[in-house]
Design a protein around this motif. Structure first.
Motif, mmCIF file in Angstrom:
data_model
loop_
_atom_site.group_PDB
_atom_site.id
_atom_site.type_symbol
_atom_site.label_atom_id
_atom_site.label_comp_id
_atom_site.label_asym_id
_atom_site.label_seq_id
_atom_site.Cartn_x
_atom_site.Cartn_y
_atom_site.Cartn_z
ATOM 1 N N THR A 269 0.845 -1.203 0.000
ATOM 2 C CA THR A 269 0.000 0.000 0.000
ATOM 3 C C THR A 269 0.882 1.254 0.000
ATOM 4 O O THR A 269 2.071 1.171 0.303
ATOM 5 C CB THR A 269 -0.899 0.035 1.250
ATOM 6 O OG1 THR A 269 -0.062 0.000 2.420
ATOM 7 C CG2 THR A 269 -1.835 -1.169 1.287
ATOM 8 N N ALA A 270 0.283 2.380 -0.344
ATOM 9 C CA ALA A 270 1.015 3.653 -0.335
ATOM 10 C C ALA A 270 1.140 4.147 1.104
ATOM 11 O O ALA A 270 0.400 5.013 1.566
ATOM 12 C CB ALA A 270 0.312 4.677 -1.207
ATOM 13 N N GLY A 271 2.083 3.563 1.831
ATOM 14 C CA GLY A 271 2.218 3.836 3.267
ATOM 15 C C GLY A 271 1.117 3.124 4.046
ATOM 16 O O GLY A 271 0.123 2.657 3.475
ATOM 17 N N GLY A 272 1.314 3.030 5.353
ATOM 18 C CA GLY A 272 0.260 2.468 6.196
ATOM 19 C C GLY A 272 -1.047 3.239 6.029
ATOM 20 O O GLY A 272 -2.140 2.679 6.098
ATOM 21 N N GLN A 273 -0.914 4.541 5.765
ATOM 22 C CA GLN A 273 -2.119 5.386 5.638
ATOM 23 C C GLN A 273 -3.067 4.849 4.572
ATOM 24 O O GLN A 273 -4.279 4.808 4.785
ATOM 25 C CB GLN A 273 -1.698 6.822 5.295
ATOM 26 C CG GLN A 273 -2.847 7.820 5.303
ATOM 27 C CD GLN A 273 -3.395 8.088 6.691
ATOM 28 O OE1 GLN A 273 -2.669 8.054 7.678
ATOM 29 N NE2 GLN A 273 -4.697 8.334 6.792
ATOM 30 N N GLN A 274 -2.541 4.438 3.429
ATOM 31 C CA GLN A 274 -3.443 3.918 2.394
ATOM 32 C C GLN A 274 -4.076 2.593 2.824
ATOM 33 O O GLN A 274 -5.218 2.315 2.456
ATOM 34 C CB GLN A 274 -2.718 3.732 1.053
ATOM 35 C CG GLN A 274 -3.709 3.371 -0.056
ATOM 36 C CD GLN A 274 -3.060 3.156 -1.408
ATOM 37 O OE1 GLN A 274 -2.107 2.412 -1.556
ATOM 38 N NE2 GLN A 274 -3.588 3.856 -2.404
ATOM 39 N N GLY A 275 -3.336 1.796 3.593
ATOM 40 C CA GLY A 275 -3.929 0.567 4.123
ATOM 41 C C GLY A 275 -5.159 0.885 4.967
ATOM 42 O O GLY A 275 -6.219 0.274 4.810
ATOM 43 N N TRP B 71 2.389 -2.389 4.141
ATOM 44 C CA TRP B 71 1.978 -3.717 3.668
ATOM 45 C C TRP B 71 1.014 -4.313 4.664
ATOM 46 O O TRP B 71 1.115 -4.089 5.869
ATOM 47 C CB TRP B 71 3.186 -4.620 3.433
ATOM 48 C CG TRP B 71 4.145 -4.786 4.574
ATOM 49 C CD1 TRP B 71 5.043 -3.864 5.032
ATOM 50 C CD2 TRP B 71 4.303 -5.951 5.406
ATOM 51 N NE1 TRP B 71 5.766 -4.375 6.088
ATOM 52 C CE2 TRP B 71 5.334 -5.660 6.333
ATOM 53 C CE3 TRP B 71 3.694 -7.207 5.454
ATOM 54 C CZ2 TRP B 71 5.766 -6.575 7.308
ATOM 55 C CZ3 TRP B 71 4.122 -8.119 6.417
ATOM 56 C CH2 TRP B 71 5.141 -7.801 7.328
ATOM 57 N N LEU B 72 0.051 -5.030 4.139
ATOM 58 C CA LEU B 72 -0.908 -5.655 5.035
ATOM 59 C C LEU B 72 -1.009 -7.145 4.734
ATOM 60 O O LEU B 72 -0.697 -7.605 3.625
ATOM 61 C CB LEU B 72 -2.264 -4.952 4.999
ATOM 62 C CG LEU B 72 -3.035 -4.803 3.704
ATOM 63 C CD1 LEU B 72 -3.771 -6.090 3.368
ATOM 64 C CD2 LEU B 72 -4.064 -3.680 3.851
ATOM 65 N N VAL B 73 -1.414 -7.868 5.761
ATOM 66 C CA VAL B 73 -1.595 -9.313 5.644
ATOM 67 C C VAL B 73 -3.060 -9.610 5.941
ATOM 68 O O VAL B 73 -3.578 -9.202 6.989
ATOM 69 C CB VAL B 73 -0.699 -10.073 6.647
ATOM 70 C CG1 VAL B 73 -0.928 -11.583 6.540
ATOM 71 C CG2 VAL B 73 0.766 -9.733 6.429
ATOM 72 N N ALA B 74 -3.699 -10.288 5.003
ATOM 73 C CA ALA B 74 -5.121 -10.589 5.178
ATOM 74 C C ALA B 74 -5.484 -11.798 4.331
ATOM 75 O O ALA B 74 -4.675 -12.276 3.528
ATOM 76 C CB ALA B 74 -5.974 -9.389 4.774
ATOM 77 N N ASP B 75 -6.697 -12.268 4.525
ATOM 78 C CA ASP B 75 -7.205 -13.342 3.675
ATOM 79 C C ASP B 75 -7.188 -12.896 2.215
ATOM 80 O O ASP B 75 -7.432 -11.738 1.901
ATOM 81 C CB ASP B 75 -8.652 -13.662 4.080
ATOM 82 C CG ASP B 75 -8.694 -14.865 4.994
ATOM 83 O OD1 ASP B 75 -7.726 -15.062 5.763
ATOM 84 O OD2 ASP B 75 -9.680 -15.618 4.930
ATOM 85 N N LYS B 76 -6.943 -13.864 1.339
ATOM 86 C CA LYS B 76 -6.863 -13.558 -0.084
ATOM 87 C C LYS B 76 -8.138 -12.870 -0.595
ATOM 88 O O LYS B 76 -8.077 -11.946 -1.412
ATOM 89 C CB LYS B 76 -6.620 -14.865 -0.854
ATOM 90 C CG LYS B 76 -6.210 -14.671 -2.283
ATOM 91 C CD LYS B 76 -6.051 -15.996 -3.007
ATOM 92 C CE LYS B 76 -6.212 -15.785 -4.502
ATOM 93 N NZ LYS B 76 -6.241 -17.042 -5.259
ATOM 94 N N ALA B 77 -9.285 -13.314 -0.101
ATOM 95 C CA ALA B 77 -10.560 -12.736 -0.566
ATOM 96 C C ALA B 77 -10.640 -11.247 -0.235
ATOM 97 O O ALA B 77 -11.134 -10.440 -1.029
ATOM 98 C CB ALA B 77 -11.737 -13.486 0.050
#
Lengths: 401, 401
Positions: free
Chosen positions: A100-106, A249-255
């Motif tokens: 993501t564009a920084g944590g902010q975009q996440g 960057w984030l970690v999540a379920d693929k869906a």
């Protein structure tokens, strides 16, 4: 010129939560506890310059072309490994990692995915002001849950969920809270996941400071306990490498990630390939662990100076959280003291010190007796000097109540 | 795992307009008219590498720190000058220039600022698919106005505005339309401003291809005629320099830009300083005009090959727009032919050619007899070969009607 160009749209009429957050002070002896930025003297500038050159050399002209919304798979594979090694998240593959564009975009894209106007969500009180600025755009109804020394009050969270089962989203900073300085306990992490499963909401676990632990033992992430794909884990390179990379960057379920990619394409098309590849080459040729160890070695001295100064200078009735990492200590003063007024009327003009007053960190801006103090941007001597002045100020303010 | 994690949110349920846009073709003799990307052999890679190094050298470690939402004033000053020189916009200062994460973010933030759910807006038919993907997120009601050979049909626009005075926003690609290939006439530019003033709406003039003019004379931008601050002019470095810079820029009234900064802070905090400074140093030490002249010298040959091939190979009843710049020609076939079906059933498997079918470029996907052809990504020989095959295909398809 029509002054009402945007009249029918609500959000832009919301005042910025970020404007004027940091008071301007030009005194020669000024000491600013306001910073949210990492110490730039510690940036691995040379290695990063080399990483940019390596990225350009590896791909040639193609470096500069359009690529894809998800960015280089090699980088996402490295981060998947890091998520398993350092965050104790299980079974992470490149497909579970989104750049993501920084944590902010996440934060922004998760909010955009989840929130319709008026939707109910929970934030900690206090919470990260940048997250509030993002949530505001989607006009949620905020329910605030108080932050304790071991993280958000899960009893209060449960009571709030019972009363408002429509709540769909919890935002929490689990490690070295911004602005609170505290870390959520293991028990509370488990409890948050239990509640998420029971009350069917999504948890955004925002952890930009997680690897900046100076004392004590690292805890598993909330995401570690996730059993139903309800937790989105969010990290960033801004604090452990450099802010200008604008890469989180984030970690999540693929869906979930597939949904977020649609929003990212609509927001800014794709990750900048040159930046993602520069980070990829940096990680290939340097030890991020070693770099973080170096940061922590420097920051621990500053944190200890802050903890010592709090004990030494803060008067009776004033409390400070005791961080084990991150950037901040949170100070709570007598209810009768308004820290915004104190900042502008006394702290800045008379003591030449600045902090961020508590008001900014509450969804409804209704807590005025706290302040956020940064300790990573100052030397131990500056911390001691500044806290001495703050002690004088608060002693005097306490006498006036 | 709950499959309904996002159930209460509408937008993510909207199918992606960008997914599967470009069919995969692995034939050795494949010719793809699908590209939207610039020819990467023409990227000024060496000069840009030097610009990154210059940026890092000039600011040292501070290059990599947080900066501000608006980015370097020197770069905005250069762009203000360019807006006056090349776009014929008057009285532009750095405060009228906003840097965005590609043109895409400019589109997204303007839409976010303007649109509440259900709000009425006008798009051209056809229009840029990436813009639609952004607008979709804010759930507007689309009114489509047909695109003619001299730009959108302003009579139809006026009739639509009379019937729907609640329309608040018009999105238009004024120069070398994507996907239409056409350029709006001077008269229509003036008329659009007149109508904006009369019916009180905002115009987003999206011009990523504007400086890529290969024949004919440049027209003033729509923004040139703006008298009430109703026009937002949007450009980008993606097509004239490199896409990976992910840097667009818009020119608007200061009041509008201040609103957009609030949205940008909430979306991704700020422009990446290192990128903005690299562009700044590139512009300081290189002539963008000379670089664009070099691009145009190459692209004109490809455009002329496309125009010649259309005349040579397209059968009776098939029309093609005649561009003077940009990346695209738009081909219209008999109503009875569905270009999506034709692509997957005939063009790709049999002729080994690909184009983007018209359906994707219409807000309601209800026009199926057109196709977008790119000519900048292919050599003249490839264009001739591919168009010959397209001619064969369309002749055959016409015989089956």
């Amino acid at each position: 010129m029509d002054n009402n160009l945007f009249a029918t749209r609500v959000q832009p009429e919301v005042p910025s939560r970020l404007a004027g957050l940091f008071p301007v002070m030009d005194y020669e002896d000024a000491i600013k506890f306001t910073a949210g930025a990492p110490a730039e003297s510690l940036f691995p500038a040379h290695a990063m310059q080399q990483a940019y050159l390596d990225a350009m050399a590896a791909e040639g002209n193609h470096t500069f072309q359009y690529h894809t919304v998800d960015g280089p798979v090699e980088l996402r594979e490295r981060l998947a490994q890091r998520a398993m090694d350092k965050m104790q998240i299980e079974n992470v593959t490149a497909e579970n990692v989104m750049l993501t564009a920084g944590g902010q975009q996440g934060i922004d894209l998760v909010a955009k995915a989840l929130l319709n106007k008026g939707d109910a969500m929970v934030v900690e009180a206090p919470t990260y002001v940048g997250a509030l600025s993002s949530f505001d755009m989607y006009e949620p109804t905020y329910y605030e849950v108080e932050l304790e020394n071991d993280g958000l009050n899960t009893d209060q969270l449960e009571a709030t969920l019972k009363q408002h089962p429509e709540i769909k989203f919890l935002y929490t900073v689990s490690d070295f809270h911004n602005p609170g300085g505290v870390t959520m306990s293991l028990e509370k992490r488990q409890k948050v996941v239990e509640l998420a499963n029971k009350y069917h909401f999504i948890v955004l676990e925002d952890t930009p400071y997680r690897e900046l632990r100076y004392t004590g033992k690292s805890l598993p992430s909330i995401k570690h306990f996730d059993t139903e794909g309800r937790v989105i884990f969010l990290s960033s390179f801004s604090k452990v490498l450099m802010p200008t990379l604008r890469t989180g960057w984030l970690v999540a379920d693929k869906a979930i990630i597939q949904q977020l990619y649609k929003l990212k394409e609509a927001a800014d098309l794709e990750v900048p390939n040159i930046t993602a590849q520069a980070i990829n080459h940096f990680l290939a040729n340097n030890s991020l662990d070693d770099h973080i160890a170096k940061l922590n070695q420097e920051y621990v001295v500053r944190m200890q100076a802050m903890i010592a100064a709090c004990q030494k200078y803060l008067p009776e009735g004033v409390s400070a959280t005791k961080p084990e990492g991150g950037f901040f200590t949170w100070v709570t003063v007598n209810d009768a003291i308004n820290t915004t007024d104190l900042l502008y009327n006394e702290a800045t003009p008379n003591q030449h010190i600045a902090y961020v007053p508590s008001k900014n960190f509450y969804a409804y801006k209704n807590h005025t007796n706290g302040m956020r103090l940064n300790f990573t941007g100052l030397t131990p001597a500056e911390i001691d000097d500044g806290m001495k002045r703050l002690g004088t100020l608060l002693t005097h303010a306490g006498q006036l109540i």
